[in-house]
Enzyme design. Structure first.
Site, short mmCIF file in Angstrom:
data_model
loop_
_atom_site.label_atom_id
_atom_site.label_comp_id
_atom_site.label_asym_id
_atom_site.label_seq_id
_atom_site.Cartn_x
_atom_site.Cartn_y
_atom_site.Cartn_z
N GLY A 155 37.95 104.57 91.28
CA GLY A 155 37.09 104.64 92.46
C GLY A 155 35.91 103.67 92.43
N HIS A 186 22.63 90.82 88.15
CA HIS A 186 21.60 91.86 88.33
C HIS A 186 21.02 92.40 87.02
CE1 HIS A 186 22.43 91.97 92.57
NE2 HIS A 186 23.66 92.45 92.43
N HIS A 213 24.89 89.26 97.41
CA HIS A 213 23.69 89.98 96.96
C HIS A 213 22.67 89.00 96.37
CE1 HIS A 213 26.96 93.06 96.85
NE2 HIS A 213 26.01 93.77 97.46
N ASP A 273 32.02 88.12 97.12
CA ASP A 273 31.75 89.16 98.12
C ASP A 273 31.07 88.59 99.35
OD1 ASP A 273 29.45 88.65 96.68
OD2 ASP A 273 29.13 90.71 96.01
N1 V1S Z 1 26.92 98.23 98.56
C1 V1S Z 1 27.23 98.90 97.69
C2 V1S Z 1 27.51 99.72 96.61
N2 V1S Z 1 28.62 100.48 96.44
C3 V1S Z 1 28.46 101.09 95.23
C4 V1S Z 1 29.39 102.01 94.60
C5 V1S Z 1 30.41 102.59 95.35
C6 V1S Z 1 31.31 103.45 94.71
C7 V1S Z 1 31.16 103.72 93.36
F1 V1S Z 1 32.02 104.54 92.76
C8 V1S Z 1 30.16 103.14 92.61
C9 V1S Z 1 29.27 102.29 93.24
N3 V1S Z 1 27.30 100.69 94.68
C10 V1S Z 1 26.71 99.83 95.51
C11 V1S Z 1 25.41 99.13 95.27
C12 V1S Z 1 25.53 98.10 94.16
C13 V1S Z 1 26.15 96.81 94.57
C14 V1S Z 1 26.26 95.87 93.36
C15 V1S Z 1 26.72 94.47 93.68
C16 V1S Z 1 26.96 93.70 92.43
C17 V1S Z 1 27.15 92.19 92.62
O1 V1S Z 1 28.23 91.93 93.47
O2 V1S Z 1 26.02 91.57 93.21
C18 V1S Z 1 27.35 91.46 91.27
C19 V1S Z 1 28.51 91.85 90.48
N4 V1S Z 1 24.44 100.12 94.86
C20 V1S Z 1 23.63 100.74 95.72
O3 V1S Z 1 23.60 100.46 96.90
C21 V1S Z 1 22.76 101.82 95.11
C22 V1S Z 1 23.05 103.17 95.41
C23 V1S Z 1 21.79 102.58 95.83
C24 V1S Z 1 24.02 103.57 96.50
C25 V1S Z 1 25.44 103.76 95.96
N5 V1S Z 1 25.46 104.77 94.88
C26 V1S Z 1 26.83 104.95 94.41
C27 V1S Z 1 24.54 104.37 93.80
C28 V1S Z 1 23.10 104.16 94.30
ZN ZN Z 2 27.47 90.85 94.99
CA CA Z 3 23.22 85.39 96.30
#
Ligand code: V1S
Ligand code: ZN
Ligand code: CA
Length: 380
Positions: A28, A143, A180, A267
């Protein structure tokens, strides 16, 4: 049809560990290391190994990783496993480990050592003059902070790669194409005038990680050496190119980097599971082609990318761009060929031509103008 050979011998190195694609963040979770295996299959299927040198990088050592990360954080990363997680949970919460975004998963230390090892080795191949371009699709985890895992990134291979490049070069430019904001890399060099960071990203106040406004421009000696291009959702190829090329050209002219690190987070493609831009694979790759055209030693890294068939297409295509080779649109018949239906091509129609985008010419001109003004304060 076969790929068209480049006119001159390109010196490209490619760092990949076959084991990386077998790891998993857990069911997931959107981050899927399997995309690395899909990319590699296409790279080999297209015969790109004939135009570059492929290496299995040494996994980074603890000492190498501690060039950026704190000892107590690295200790936690090494020690915690899904089996002892319950006992350690309270003590590692402060490191951001065990959250939804950064779960504790099997072999995670091995996985991140491979990611970091690839970027450190890529830096050494560039710095020693062995390569002009060095690719590590396992890297680009922008990050991660000194003592905190964030947004699927536990170790910051990019910061480690840049620190290694700084042993050879006076000035390093970091460019971040991920949708991001590249906050971990920006933070690490926020007070430095030897590293300029440039991130282009979605920014609307809520989008993760929430930073990357035009006002974030560096501090102290690093004042004006952090550049941000905050965009609205839905940007198309034409607008994305225009702003990217305008800003990147100005940054390179002004900063005169001796090496470049290009994070190619996929992405920012249309149809990404987490992203929200309307950019095609050719459009994304055009940014790589543009940066390559400056002829500066360049490290090319992965990053985000959550619709994994398109991540593989994008990074295989960008590998071909680095090699200076034209590959056919028909995909090679790899073991995962079924993933790419119904079209089975490298460049499917991902973009929506009629999609609304609030990124008007006027809003982009304003961003360009602000950045050109900021760069006037950078000595060249
Ligand atoms: N957008 C988004 C997103 N989705 C998830 C997620 C969804 C399902 C899961 F099982 C686990 C996580 N997390 C996020 C984002 C983080 C995005 C990271 C991007 C990384 C990159 O592409 O830049 C580099 C590799 N996290 C959040 O938005 C934080 C939360 C605030 C909301 C989502 N929950 C799951 C955690 C807290
Ligand atoms: Zn990203
Ligand atoms: Ca960027």
């Amino acid at each position: 049809s076969r790929p068209t050979a480049p006119h001159s011998k390109e010196r490209v190195s490619y760092f990949y560990n076959l084991q990386a694609s077998t790891e998993s963040y857990g069911e997931g979770h959107p981050m899927k290391p399997a995309r690395l295996g899909l990319t590699h299959e296409l790279v080999i299927g297209y015969g790109l190994h004939n135009y570059m040198n492929i290496y299995t990088p040494w996994p980074a050592s603890t000492t190498q990783i501690e060039a950026f990360h704190s000892t107590d954080y690295v200790d936690a990363l090494k020690r915690v496993t899904p089996n002892n997680y319950d006992k350690m949970a309270a003590s590692i919460k402060r490191f951001g480990l065990g959250e939804d975004d950064c779960p504790v998963f099997s072999d995670m230390w091995d996985y991140f050592r491979m990611s970091c090892g690839g970027s450190i080795m890529a830096a050494n191949y560039l710095g020693s003059g062995a390569s002009d371009m060095a690719i590590n699709w396992m890297g680009g985890l922008h990050h991660a902070k000194k003592s905190v895992a964030s947004g699927f990134c536990y170790t910051n291979d990019i910061v480690l790669g840049i620190l290694e490049l700084l042993r050879y070069y006076q000035r390093v430019l970091y460019i971040d194409l991920d949708v991001h904001h590249g906050d971990g890399v920006q933070d690490a060099f926020y007070g430095s005038n030897r590293v300029m960071t440039l991130s282009i990203h979605a920014y609307d106040g809520a989008f993760f990680p929430g930073t990357g406004s035009l006002d974030e421009s560096g501090i102290g000696r690093g004042k004006n050496y952090a550049v941000n291009v905050p965009l609205q959702m839905g940007i198309d190829d034409a607008s994305y190119h225009w702003i990217f090329k305008e800003v990147a050209r100005n940054v390179i002219d002004k900063f005169q980097p001796s090496a470049i690190v290009l994070q190619c987070g996929a992405d920012s493609l249309a149809g990404d599971r987490l992203g929200s831009f309307n950019v095609s694979i050719k459009g994304h790759g055009e940014c790589v082609r543009f940066i390559k055209s400056f002829g500066i030693p360049t490290m090319v890294l992965g990053g985000g990318g959550y619709t994994i068939r398109n991540v593989a297409r994008c990074w295989a295509y960008e590998t071909s761009v680095c090699c200076g080779v034209t590959v056919p649109n028909e995909l090679p018949e790899t073991v995962s060929y079924d993933y790419y239906g119904p079209d089975f091509v490298l460049h499917p129609n991902l973009t929506s031509p009629d999609r609304y985008s609030p990124n008007t010419r006027a809003s982009l001109e304003k961003i360009r103008h602000r950045i050109v003004e900021q760069l006037r304060h950078v000595e060249s």
